[in-house]
Enzyme design. Structure first.
Site, PDB file in Angstrom:
ATOM      1  N   ASP A  84      15.481 -47.520  60.997  1.00 15.78           N
ATOM      2  CA  ASP A  84      15.188 -48.954  61.072  1.00 15.78           C
ATOM      3  C   ASP A  84      15.198 -49.392  62.541  1.00 15.78           C
ATOM      4  OD1 ASP A  84      14.797 -51.540  60.067  1.00 15.78           O
ATOM      5  OD2 ASP A  84      16.954 -51.938  59.929  1.00 15.78           O
ATOM      6  N   HIS A  85      14.164 -50.069  62.996  1.00 20.52           N
ATOM      7  CA  HIS A  85      14.056 -50.541  64.384  1.00 20.52           C
ATOM      8  C   HIS A  85      14.320 -49.431  65.402  1.00 20.52           C
ATOM      9  CE1 HIS A  85      13.431 -54.728  63.421  1.00 20.52           C
ATOM     10  NE2 HIS A  85      14.333 -54.589  62.483  1.00 20.52           N
ATOM     11  N   SER A 210      17.621 -61.030  53.735  1.00 20.28           N
ATOM     12  CA  SER A 210      18.817 -61.703  53.194  1.00 20.28           C
ATOM     13  C   SER A 210      18.721 -63.205  53.365  1.00 20.28           C
ATOM     14  CB  SER A 210      20.074 -61.233  53.936  1.00 20.28           C
ATOM     15  OG  SER A 210      20.265 -59.858  53.784  1.00 20.28           O
TER      16      SER A 210
END
Ligand code: 13P
Length: 287
Positions: A84-85, A210
């Site tokens: 991720d990233h 989220s």
């Protein structure tokens, strides 16, 4: 079964649902996420940031743990292990460590440099059999200490990166990592529609999943989002359940201090939250 993320995302795009990317932080997290997805028969992407990878003793440790756990739990749903990233170097380290998917986040580079680095990493990932996500337009909020300002990506830049052969694309549409501020204006559906119009049949990724109201997530999926990243929500339910256990004094009753007991309410809360998200994303029974 560990797979790359290309096929599950293409199926989600044509079937109009979203695949969850749940970020993992430790062994308990991974076990809860895998168990929830197996119960719901949902494909899943396990997201590992560079910071979480370091915390878990490096990408090789994570890869070995996920592979062994997938086998030990008898997981039958497709599981992608995804950086991720990722930085440029981090991407190469994950390719070597046995990840099945990477994200190169070149959004903080000038577009020409993002294009050149993404082009190179697309080739490297595909030669090694991994899927690759790229990013245009920094996502707001904080991710591993890096604060982004939350932009809307330029659809023309999205098209340039999409044309490099990436398998899915993260594009800022007003989304932010972490907790949304009370004055947040919501997702920019005009930007999303304009990007979709330029990139065609390429799955889009919604970071900062989220705390976005469910109707906005459902609308984003209708407009071409096929992967939704969730990290903070799982952290919040884990922390709340653990706090409740301790505030009720349960760690002081019998052997309540045993980590297998102490961490159980948090682990169960993660399972429940994953199931909630899967219901909203529509990925139940899509494995
Ligand atoms: P949240 O922590 O806001 O859920 O974002 C997760 C994410 O986008 C990981 O890349």
């Amino acid at each position: 079964m560990l797979v790359d993320a290309k096929e599950m995302l293409n199926k989600a795009l044509s079937g109009h649902y979203g695949i969850p990317q749940f970020n993992i932080n430790n062994l308990e997290w991974t076990k809860s996420v895998l168990s929830a997805c197996e119960e719901e028969k949902s494909p899943v992407i396990l997201g590992v940031s560079e910071g979480a990878g370091k915390y878990m003793c490096g990408f090789e440790t994570v890869s070995a743990m996920v592979r062994a756990m997938d086998k030990a739990l008898g997981i039958t749903v497709p599981v992608a292990l995804h950086l991720d990233h990722g930085t440029y170097d981090g991407c190469y380290r994950c390719i070597r460590a046995g990840f099945t998917s990477i994200m190169f986040d070149g959004s903080h580079y000038p577009i020409e440099e993002n294009v050149e680095k993404t082009r190179e990493l697309v080739k490297a990932a595909h030669e090694a059999g991994l899927s690759i996500e790229a990013e245009v337009g920094a996502i707001g909020g904080e991710e591993d200490g890096v604060i982004g300002m939350g932009e809307c990506a330029d659809p023309e830049e999205c098209k340039r990166i999409a044309d490099l052969g990436v398998d899915f694309l993260a594009a800022g549409i007003g989304n932010i990592h972490g907790i949304y501020p009370p004055d947040w204006k919501g997702l920019s559906f005009e930007t999303l529609a304009a990007i979709k119009e330029r990139i065609g049949e390429l799955p889009l990724v919604l970071h900062g999943g989220s705390g976005i109201p469910d109707e906005q997530i459902e609308k984003a999926i209708r407009l071409g989002v096929s992967k939704i990243n969730v990290n903070t929500e799982l952290q919040l339910v884990f922390a709340a359940a653990t706090r409740k256990y301790i505030e009720e004094g349960l760690d002081k009753k019998g052997k309540g201090y045993d980590p297998r007991k102490l961490l159980k309410p948090g682990a169960e809360a993660i399972v429940e939250e994953c199931k909630n998200r899967i219901a909203v994303f529509g990925s139940k029974n899509k494995a």
